[in-house]
Design an enzyme around this catalytic site. Sequence first.
Site, short mmCIF file in Angstrom:
data_model
loop_
_atom_site.label_atom_id
_atom_site.label_comp_id
_atom_site.label_asym_id
_atom_site.label_seq_id
_atom_site.Cartn_x
_atom_site.Cartn_y
_atom_site.Cartn_z
N GLU A 78 0.83 -1.22 0.04
CA GLU A 78 -0.06 -0.01 -0.10
C GLU A 78 0.78 1.31 -0.13
O GLU A 78 0.40 2.15 0.55
CB GLU A 78 -0.89 -0.20 1.19
N HIS A 97 -0.34 5.22 7.87
CA HIS A 97 -1.42 4.55 7.82
C HIS A 97 -1.30 3.35 8.80
O HIS A 97 -0.40 2.44 8.98
CB HIS A 97 -1.39 3.56 6.43
N HIS A 99 -4.07 0.44 11.30
CA HIS A 99 -5.39 0.00 11.72
C HIS A 99 -5.67 0.06 12.79
O HIS A 99 -5.92 -1.10 13.61
CB HIS A 99 -5.20 -1.52 11.04
N HIS A 162 -11.16 -0.24 7.66
CA HIS A 162 -9.93 -0.60 7.18
C HIS A 162 -8.67 0.05 8.21
O HIS A 162 -8.05 -0.74 8.77
CB HIS A 162 -9.48 0.09 5.75
#
Length: 235
Positions: A78, A97, A99, A162
């Site tokens: 990603e 990023h 989770h 996500h």
Amino acid sequence: MRNDDKDPRHLVALGCRVLGAADLGDLIWGHLSLRDPEGRGVWIKGATLGFEEVGPDDVLLLSWDGEVLRGSGRRHAEYSIHTEVMRARPDVSAVVHAHAPHAVALASTGLPLRPISHEATLFVPPDMARFTKTGDLILTPELGAEVAAALGDRNALLLRHHGVVVAGATVEETVVSTILLERACAMQIRALSAGDIVTWSSDEEALSKRSNCYSSELLLQAWAYLVRRLAQSGG
């Protein structure tokens, strides 16, 4: 701050370990990046490692197209989240990023993030930016560009089903903001467990609290505390 913390690899690795100490890891998934000062692309955590495991040698330099220019090991699939946000936002030099579990939980409710605590005022008003096209992985530059467009000029985005994308001018600011976002979402989940939320700061009060609580100087002080705590724990 040690001098080597100005080295992109050291700074990204340290930021990753701070995120790991804050329980923002998801096994080996999640990443932090820093814009390359020479404009070649981004320095980013390598794949297959948890946040808490990352050292300077685990940080890769990627081109804007995802080619590994320096370092060894796998890049995260990603990576386009990072390259496309920075491509769209010249003011952004770092991206996380993660989770983040409470952020994922809150996003699934469809409810706005309410400024019921200090932490939420860093992000609202207006309500959080959200990416709802897919909850799947962001595996192409095209999807990365759509995430960047959804983020707009904001400092954070909820990827529904996500995780989160957090953007800032520095690694320090971005890492602390990621931690504060998760704390804000956790606070709201706690409040919802007791029933409907009936009161929160007005927009005027929230913006005042943002200014009073979360200036760049204060975010840097929070970063310094988190680094000290990490050192005390042996991280």
